[in-house]
Design a protein around this motif. Structure first.
Motif, PDB file in Angstrom:
ATOM      1  N   VAL A  69       0.851  -1.191   0.000  1.00  0.00           N
ATOM      2  CA  VAL A  69       0.000   0.000   0.000  1.00  0.00           C
ATOM      3  C   VAL A  69       0.886   1.240   0.000  1.00  0.00           C
ATOM      4  O   VAL A  69       2.097   1.150   0.196  1.00  0.00           O
ATOM      5  CB  VAL A  69      -0.956   0.017   1.224  1.00  0.00           C
ATOM      6  CG1 VAL A  69      -1.916  -1.160   1.176  1.00  0.00           C
ATOM      7  CG2 VAL A  69      -0.179   0.025   2.521  1.00  0.00           C
ATOM      8  N   ASN A  70       0.281   2.397  -0.209  1.00  0.00           N
ATOM      9  CA  ASN A  70       1.028   3.658  -0.218  1.00  0.00           C
ATOM     10  C   ASN A  70       1.557   3.990   1.177  1.00  0.00           C
ATOM     11  O   ASN A  70       0.890   3.751   2.172  1.00  0.00           O
ATOM     12  CB  ASN A  70       0.134   4.809  -0.697  1.00  0.00           C
ATOM     13  CG  ASN A  70      -0.213   4.684  -2.154  1.00  0.00           C
ATOM     14  OD1 ASN A  70       0.519   4.075  -2.929  1.00  0.00           O
ATOM     15  ND2 ASN A  70      -1.331   5.265  -2.531  1.00  0.00           N
ATOM     16  N   MET A  71       2.752   4.578   1.204  1.00  0.00           N
ATOM     17  CA  MET A  71       3.336   5.027   2.464  1.00  0.00           C
ATOM     18  C   MET A  71       2.899   6.469   2.724  1.00  0.00           C
ATOM     19  O   MET A  71       2.787   7.267   1.798  1.00  0.00           O
ATOM     20  CB  MET A  71       4.858   4.923   2.420  1.00  0.00           C
ATOM     21  CG  MET A  71       5.344   3.495   2.391  1.00  0.00           C
ATOM     22  SD  MET A  71       7.142   3.341   2.330  1.00  0.00           S
ATOM     23  CE  MET A  71       7.587   3.873   3.953  1.00  0.00           C
ATOM     24  N   HIS A  72       2.679   6.793   3.994  1.00  0.00           N
ATOM     25  CA  HIS A  72       2.307   8.139   4.404  1.00  0.00           C
ATOM     26  C   HIS A  72       3.496   8.786   5.103  1.00  0.00           C
ATOM     27  O   HIS A  72       4.546   8.171   5.290  1.00  0.00           O
ATOM     28  CB  HIS A  72       1.096   8.085   5.333  1.00  0.00           C
ATOM     29  CG  HIS A  72      -0.107   7.491   4.676  1.00  0.00           C
ATOM     30  ND1 HIS A  72      -0.965   8.232   3.906  1.00  0.00           N
ATOM     31  CD2 HIS A  72      -0.571   6.222   4.633  1.00  0.00           C
ATOM     32  CE1 HIS A  72      -1.914   7.458   3.435  1.00  0.00           C
ATOM     33  NE2 HIS A  72      -1.703   6.222   3.858  1.00  0.00           N
ATOM     34  N   ALA A  73       3.354  10.031   5.506  1.00  0.00           N
ATOM     35  CA  ALA A  73       4.460  10.783   6.109  1.00  0.00           C
ATOM     36  C   ALA A  73       5.012  10.087   7.348  1.00  0.00           C
ATOM     37  O   ALA A  73       6.234  10.021   7.544  1.00  0.00           O
ATOM     38  CB  ALA A  73       4.004  12.194   6.449  1.00  0.00           C
ATOM     39  N   CYS A  74       4.163   9.534   8.196  1.00  0.00           N
ATOM     40  CA  CYS A  74       4.659   8.870   9.407  1.00  0.00           C
ATOM     41  C   CYS A  74       5.421   7.589   9.070  1.00  0.00           C
ATOM     42  O   CYS A  74       6.302   7.169   9.830  1.00  0.00           O
ATOM     43  CB  CYS A  74       3.512   8.571  10.372  1.00  0.00           C
ATOM     44  SG  CYS A  74       2.346   7.339   9.769  1.00  0.00           S
ATOM     45  N   ASP A  75       5.123   6.981   7.930  1.00  0.00           N
ATOM     46  CA  ASP A  75       5.822   5.753   7.531  1.00  0.00           C
ATOM     47  C   ASP A  75       7.272   6.002   7.165  1.00  0.00           C
ATOM     48  O   ASP A  75       8.115   5.126   7.316  1.00  0.00           O
ATOM     49  CB  ASP A  75       5.097   5.086   6.361  1.00  0.00           C
ATOM     50  CG  ASP A  75       3.722   4.604   6.743  1.00  0.00           C
ATOM     51  OD1 ASP A  75       3.598   3.943   7.795  1.00  0.00           O
ATOM     52  OD2 ASP A  75       2.768   4.893   6.003  1.00  0.00           O
ATOM     53  N   VAL A  76       7.585   7.191   6.699  1.00  0.00           N
ATOM     54  CA  VAL A  76       8.972   7.512   6.343  1.00  0.00           C
ATOM     55  C   VAL A  76       9.848   7.473   7.589  1.00  0.00           C
ATOM     56  O   VAL A  76      10.942   6.915   7.574  1.00  0.00           O
ATOM     57  CB  VAL A  76       9.057   8.884   5.635  1.00  0.00           C
ATOM     58  CG1 VAL A  76      10.496   9.272   5.390  1.00  0.00           C
ATOM     59  CG2 VAL A  76       8.273   8.849   4.338  1.00  0.00           C
ATOM     60  N   ALA A  77       9.383   8.042   8.678  1.00  0.00           N
ATOM     61  CA  ALA A  77      10.141   8.023   9.938  1.00  0.00           C
ATOM     62  C   ALA A  77      10.299   6.610  10.445  1.00  0.00           C
ATOM     63  O   ALA A  77      11.383   6.223  10.912  1.00  0.00           O
ATOM     64  CB  ALA A  77       9.457   8.893  10.986  1.00  0.00           C
ATOM     65  N   ILE A  78       9.269   5.793  10.335  1.00  0.00           N
ATOM     66  CA  ILE A  78       9.355   4.396  10.795  1.00  0.00           C
ATOM     67  C   ILE A  78      10.294   3.613   9.895  1.00  0.00           C
ATOM     68  O   ILE A  78      11.096   2.791  10.372  1.00  0.00           O
ATOM     69  CB  ILE A  78       7.949   3.762  10.835  1.00  0.00           C
ATOM     70  CG1 ILE A  78       7.099   4.470  11.887  1.00  0.00           C
ATOM     71  CG2 ILE A  78       8.039   2.281  11.135  1.00  0.00           C
ATOM     72  CD1 ILE A  78       5.638   4.073  11.880  1.00  0.00           C
ATOM     73  N   ALA A  79      10.257   3.859   8.579  1.00  0.00           N
ATOM     74  CA  ALA A  79      11.168   3.181   7.662  1.00  0.00           C
ATOM     75  C   ALA A  79      12.620   3.535   7.966  1.00  0.00           C
ATOM     76  O   ALA A  79      13.508   2.680   7.931  1.00  0.00           O
ATOM     77  CB  ALA A  79      10.826   3.543   6.213  1.00  0.00           C
ATOM     78  N   ASN A  80      12.883   4.800   8.279  1.00  0.00           N
ATOM     79  CA  ASN A  80      14.241   5.197   8.674  1.00  0.00           C
ATOM     80  C   ASN A  80      14.675   4.494   9.939  1.00  0.00           C
ATOM     81  O   ASN A  80      15.827   4.091  10.082  1.00  0.00           O
ATOM     82  CB  ASN A  80      14.330   6.711   8.847  1.00  0.00           C
ATOM     83  CG  ASN A  80      14.313   7.446   7.538  1.00  0.00           C
ATOM     84  OD1 ASN A  80      14.679   6.898   6.504  1.00  0.00           O
ATOM     85  ND2 ASN A  80      13.860   8.679   7.562  1.00  0.00           N
TER      86      ASN A  80
END
Length: 83
Positions: A69-80
């Motif tokens: 699914v599409n990533m949202h802004a909060c997902d970028v921090a979790i991915a990092n």
């Protein structure tokens, strides 16, 4: 359907793509991700990942349906944080 091989570099040197699934629990929220990566001693060091030699792609998996699914802004921090 996303193809991780299309964004990972050096297919001639390291044709194999490894993958794993990660679950992150943050408070009462649960997030699922699929990590695709190439890791080989002859690949160039990735400056974003320290001494890691290779590339990494993070894709989010839905919680209700197990597909990308599409990533949202909060997902970028979790991915990092995951990487």
């Amino acid at each position: 359907y996303p193809v991780a091989e299309s964004v990972l570099q050096d297919a001639a040197l390291q044709p194999y793509v490894h993958n794993c699934q990660i679950t992150v629990h943050e408070g009462r929220h649960t997030y699922h991700y699929c990590i695709f990566f190439k890791w080989h001693c002859r690949l160039r060091a990735n400056p974003m990942l320290g001494k890691f030699q290779g590339d990494v792609v993070v894709m989010k998996i839905g919680t209700r349906v197990s597909c990308i699914v599409n990533m949202h802004a909060c997902d970028v921090a979790i991915a990092n944080y995951i990487v």
